[in-house]
Design a protein around this motif. Structure first.
Motif, short mmCIF file in Angstrom:
data_model
loop_
_atom_site.label_atom_id
_atom_site.label_comp_id
_atom_site.label_asym_id
_atom_site.label_seq_id
_atom_site.Cartn_x
_atom_site.Cartn_y
_atom_site.Cartn_z
N GLY A 367 -7.56 -4.50 -3.64
CA GLY A 367 -8.30 -5.35 -2.71
C GLY A 367 -8.62 -6.72 -3.25
N ASN A 368 -8.34 -6.94 -4.54
CA ASN A 368 -8.69 -8.21 -5.17
C ASN A 368 -7.51 -8.95 -5.79
OD1 ASN A 368 -11.65 -7.84 -4.84
ND2 ASN A 368 -11.34 -6.15 -6.27
N MET A 369 -6.39 -8.27 -5.99
CA MET A 369 -5.23 -8.88 -6.63
C MET A 369 -4.24 -9.35 -5.58
SD MET A 369 -2.55 -7.22 -9.39
CE MET A 369 -3.81 -6.94 -10.63
N LEU A 370 -3.69 -10.56 -5.75
CA LEU A 370 -2.69 -11.06 -4.82
C LEU A 370 -1.47 -10.14 -4.80
CD1 LEU A 370 -2.71 -14.91 -5.54
CD2 LEU A 370 -3.64 -13.73 -3.55
N LEU A 371 -0.84 -10.05 -3.65
CA LEU A 371 0.28 -9.16 -3.47
C LEU A 371 1.40 -9.45 -4.47
CD1 LEU A 371 1.54 -6.92 -1.70
CD2 LEU A 371 2.50 -8.72 -0.28
N THR A 372 1.64 -10.71 -4.76
CA THR A 372 2.70 -11.08 -5.70
C THR A 372 2.50 -10.42 -7.05
OG1 THR A 372 2.94 -13.24 -4.62
CG2 THR A 372 3.85 -13.01 -6.84
N TRP A 373 1.27 -10.42 -7.55
CA TRP A 373 0.99 -9.83 -8.85
C TRP A 373 1.07 -8.31 -8.80
CZ3 TRP A 373 1.63 -12.97 -12.61
CH2 TRP A 373 1.30 -14.32 -12.47
N GLN A 374 0.69 -7.73 -7.67
CA GLN A 374 0.83 -6.28 -7.52
C GLN A 374 2.30 -5.87 -7.59
OE1 GLN A 374 -1.50 -4.22 -4.48
NE2 GLN A 374 -2.72 -6.04 -4.14
N LEU A 375 3.17 -6.62 -6.91
CA LEU A 375 4.59 -6.32 -6.94
C LEU A 375 5.17 -6.48 -8.34
CD1 LEU A 375 5.67 -8.11 -3.63
CD2 LEU A 375 5.40 -5.65 -3.99
N LEU A 376 4.77 -7.54 -9.04
CA LEU A 376 5.25 -7.77 -10.39
C LEU A 376 4.84 -6.63 -11.32
CD1 LEU A 376 6.66 -9.57 -12.46
CD2 LEU A 376 4.48 -10.79 -12.78
N LEU A 377 3.61 -6.19 -11.21
CA LEU A 377 3.13 -5.09 -12.04
C LEU A 377 3.95 -3.82 -11.80
CD1 LEU A 377 1.05 -3.87 -13.99
CD2 LEU A 377 -0.44 -3.45 -12.02
N MET A 378 4.26 -3.54 -10.54
CA MET A 378 5.05 -2.35 -10.23
C MET A 378 6.48 -2.46 -10.74
SD MET A 378 3.71 -1.02 -6.49
CE MET A 378 3.87 -2.60 -5.65
N VAL A 379 7.03 -3.67 -10.72
CA VAL A 379 8.39 -3.87 -11.25
C VAL A 379 8.42 -3.59 -12.75
CG1 VAL A 379 10.12 -5.63 -11.80
CG2 VAL A 379 9.18 -5.48 -9.49
N VAL A 380 7.46 -4.13 -13.49
CA VAL A 380 7.41 -3.94 -14.94
C VAL A 380 7.24 -2.46 -15.28
CG1 VAL A 380 6.08 -4.41 -17.03
CG2 VAL A 380 6.54 -6.25 -15.41
#
Length: 405
Positions: A367-380
């Motif tokens: 609810g607080n992290m931008l979608l872009t960073w969420q996607l990057l975290l899942m990729v890593v």
């Protein structure tokens, strides 16, 4: 015996189908419903599914002892009753919302018992098939999302008839829970059954397994399960909040859930057609990583930071998210069932512990992290998890060859 084992796997899958048709549908729409209920008497947050998974992780530590004492059949039945959490949305109140979230988290023993029961009814030659069959049945949960689509499509606001929908979901959950009582016992000879004292020592066994090479290698892949918080909570909420979809936005949540379920079913079917377990596990996991990365890239292109703008791409991403999730989960079940056939209860408890910890963290930051960073975290995490799975599979292959020699 073989026929009864297959019967058990089918009934297990059907039971989970009904229970999680209700719970997953509830999770898909929860944040949207909660936002529509915000008033002086209700102040809950749908993203507090994190509470459920937080308690889930703690409950996983004691779940093996519960399963050992009660047996997998009764554990699944009693845990399934806790999924009555769905009833909260019939007459919502803040205190019941959070209280039932805590109780539902205790239902962690349901998944630990399921893992043990699945292994008990499988052999090395059938574990991949049975895992795929169970997962495919579990994911045939389309009717809940279909109800959401039929009732909400074309409506800008959540209709009052939501009470009837949640009542239907509650009934489905109860039916699924009752299915567990139909399961037949095909357990080990009596002298091999765990005593209560041995069951209580399973926590120490879990701690020992946590230090083993295979669990350490598979942990990043288990941790990647945080992606379930994305597709089960964040993504559906994005669809429902998209102004560009107009009055179709709310109904699109149900369509997305159905398309995601189709992806999960297809992923589960891989277990039915894979005959060479060792080769196929790595192939399926690699496929899961690829389709997830494609989905993440399309979501990155299609969603600004808060909502999708192209419906066809949004639904394609739903399908890919479901397919990839199924690829990872079925193969984790398969390799754990092979490597820890004699210690299935603590092994699956560790799996659910790691999975729920990362899912809880993901629900809280989503609810607080931008979608872009969420996607990057899942990729890593997805890449590292896949790499570690390959190494674990290779090590298991080498160990098996050495034993045969």
């Amino acid at each position: 015996m073989a026929d009864w084992r297959t019967f058990n796997v089918v009934i297990l899958g059907v039971g989970f189908l009904f229970v999680f048709s209700a719970f997953t549908t509830c999770g898909n729409v929860e944040q949207t419903v909660v936002k529509s209920l915000q008033n002086d008497t209700f102040t809950g947050s749908g993203y507090h599914l994190g509470i459920i998974y937080g308690v889930f992780s703690l409950s996983s530590l004691v779940a093996p002892a519960v399963v050992a004492v009660l047996g997998p059949k009764m554990t699944m039945f009693l845990s399934g009753l806790l999924y009555g959490y769905i009833a909260v949305f019939i007459e919502p109140s803040t205190w019941s919302f959070y209280f039932m979230s805590l109780l539902l988290g205790i239902g962690a023993a349901l998944w630990t018992a399921q893992g043990q029961f699945l292994v008990e009814n499988s052999e090395a030659s059938t574990i991949n098939r049975n895992t795929g069959l169970f997962w495919a049945l579990l994911q045939c949960m389309l009717f809940g999302n279909l109800c959401i689509y039929l009732d909400w499509n074309g409506r800008a606001e959540i209709p009052s008839s939501r009470k009837n929908i949640f009542l239907s979901l509650l009934v489905a959950s109860i039916v699924g829970t009752l299915c567990f009582l139909v399961l037949r016992k095909t357990h080990l000879p009596e002298e091999e059954m765990l005593s209560e004292e041995e069951g209580q020592s399973l926590l120490s066994t879990m701690l020992q397994l946590l230090k083993t090479r295979n669990i350490l290698l598979l942990s990043p892949c288990m941790a990647y399960s945080l992606e379930l918080s994305f597709y089960s909570g964040v993504y559906g909420t994005c669809l429902g909040a998209t102004a560009q979809f107009g009055q179709a936005a709310k109904g699109l949540i149900g369509v997305s859930g159905m398309v995601l379920g189709v992806g999960e079913i297809i992923g589960g079917l891989f277990g039915l057609v894979c005959k060479n377990n060792r080769f196929r596990r790595t192939s399926v996991v690699f496929l899961g990583m690829v389709v997830h990365f494609v989905a993440f890239y399309l979501i990155f292109l299609n969603i600004p930071d808060d909502a999708p703008v192209v419906m066809s791409i949004a639904l394609l991403c739903s399908f890919l998210l479901g397919l990839g999730d199924s690829c990872f989960n079925t193969q984790l079940y398969s390799i754990l069932g092979c490597v820890y056939a004699e210690q299935s209860t603590p092994a699956f408890a560790i799996f659910k512990f790691i999975q729920s910890v990362f899912a809880a963290v993901a629900f809280f930051y989503s609810g607080n992290m931008l979608l872009t960073w969420q996607l990057l975290l899942m990729v890593v995490l997805g890449f590292s998890g896949t790499l570690c799975f390959f190494v674990a599979e290779r090590m298991h292959d080498v160990d098996a060859s050495s034993t045969e020699a």
